[in-house]
Design an enzyme around this catalytic site. Sequence first.
Site, short mmCIF file in Angstrom:
data_model
loop_
_atom_site.label_atom_id
_atom_site.label_comp_id
_atom_site.label_asym_id
_atom_site.label_seq_id
_atom_site.Cartn_x
_atom_site.Cartn_y
_atom_site.Cartn_z
CG ASP A 8 -0.28 0.08 2.55
OD1 ASP A 8 0.86 -0.44 2.68
OD2 ASP A 8 -0.85 0.67 3.48
CG HIS A 23 6.63 -0.14 10.37
ND1 HIS A 23 6.53 -0.47 11.70
CD2 HIS A 23 6.43 1.22 10.31
CE1 HIS A 23 6.28 0.61 12.41
NE2 HIS A 23 6.21 1.65 11.59
C1 BDR Z 1 2.33 -0.20 8.77
O1 BDR Z 1 1.29 0.73 8.49
C2 BDR Z 1 1.59 1.48 7.35
O2 BDR Z 1 1.33 2.82 7.59
C3 BDR Z 1 3.05 1.26 7.06
O3 BDR Z 1 3.32 1.33 5.68
C4 BDR Z 1 3.31 -0.11 7.62
O4 BDR Z 1 3.01 -1.09 6.67
C5 BDR Z 1 2.92 0.10 10.13
O5 BDR Z 1 1.96 -0.06 11.14
CA CA Z 2 2.66 -0.52 4.34
#
Ligand code: BDR
Ligand code: CA
Length: 318
Positions: free
Chosen positions: A10, A244
Site C-alpha cells: 500500500d 516496518h
Molecule cells: C504499517 O502501516 C503502514 O502505515 C506502514 O506502511 C506499515 O506497513 C505500520 O503499522
Molecule cells: Ca505498508
Amino acid sequence: MAKKIILDLDTGVDDALALSYALASEELDVIGVTGTYGNVLLETGARNNLAILELFGRTDVPVYAGLPHASTRDGFEVLEISEFIHGKNGIGEAELPEPAGEVADGSAVDFLIDSVKQHGDDLVIVATGPMTNLAAAIRQDPGFADNAHIVIMGGALTVPGNVAPWAEANINQDPDAADELFRAARDVTMIGLDVTLQTLLTYEETAKWRELGTRGGDFLAVATDYYIKAYETTAPHLGGCGLHDPLAVAVAVDPSLVTCLDINMKVDTEGETRGRTIGNEERLNDPVKTAKVAVGVDVERFLNELMTRLTKLAESAK
Ligand code: BDR
Ligand code: CA
C-alpha cells in the site's frame, strides 16, 4: 537460484523502501507487485509502484491492482494520519515522473493464486498493507492457504498497537481479512511492531543517500526524510522512523535476522479490541503451529544490510 517474491503493498514511504530493498537484493527475483489500499488509495499506490520500478529500471516487473477496500466495507478513504505520515502522494511528497507503464491486465488476487500454483515452495509473498488481497485469495482457492509462504508486516503481540492501544495499522484496516489469514494459512511469519519499532532510520543515514547526487538517492532521501519528520510528532521517544515494511522483505531474504515465537494466531474481530493480534486459545494445544511471530531482531545487522543494499541501488539510478 534466487527466491521468487511477490510484494503486496500500500505504497507508502516504508512500502517504497520495502520495494527498493527487494529490487536491491540479488537473493530475490521480484516476479510482480500487487497493490492494495491503505496508506493511500489503490490507484495512488499502483502509480507509486510503477514510478519506483521505472526509477530503478525495472519496467519488466508487472504491477497488478488488488481490491480497493475491505470486504466488510463499501469503500475506503485515506485517514488523515496516513497523509500526515506518508504525504498526500504516499511517497513523502517526493516527485517522480508520471510512469509510462500501466497496471497489468488481470486481478492481483488471480496473480497471487496462479503464482503459488506455479512456483510453490520457490515463492514467498510479502504483504505490507491490509490483508484484504490475501484473504480474497484464500477464499477463492482453498489450496492457496496450504501452499503459500507468507511474510506479513502487521500486528503487535508483545507491545501496544499504533492506531489503538491494541491494534496495528495494517491489521486494523481489515481485521476480518487478517483473522482469516491466521486461521487458514499454513505458513505465516508476522513481522509486527514488536520488532519493527526497534529498527529505526535517522537523518544521518538519509544524508548518505542525498550525497550520492543521483535520482535514486534523492528519491530515497526526500521520501524518508518526510517520514522521519512525521515520526518526530507521532513518536518522538523513538528518535527515528520505524522500518516496518523493509524489515519484512529483509526477513524474506534472511530469516535469521529475527527470532520467532511459534504460535497459532487470531485477530479479534468483535467488540472493543477489534483489530488485536493475539494467540488463538482454541488452537493452544495444537502441536502444529502455523505462525511465527518475530519477537527479537538483530538491529545492527539489519540496518547494515538496508544501508548497503539501498545505497548501491540508489547509486545505480543516476
Ligand atoms: C504499517 O502501516 C503502514 O502505515 C506502514 O506502511 C506499515 O506497513 C505500520 O503499522
Ligand atoms: Ca505498508
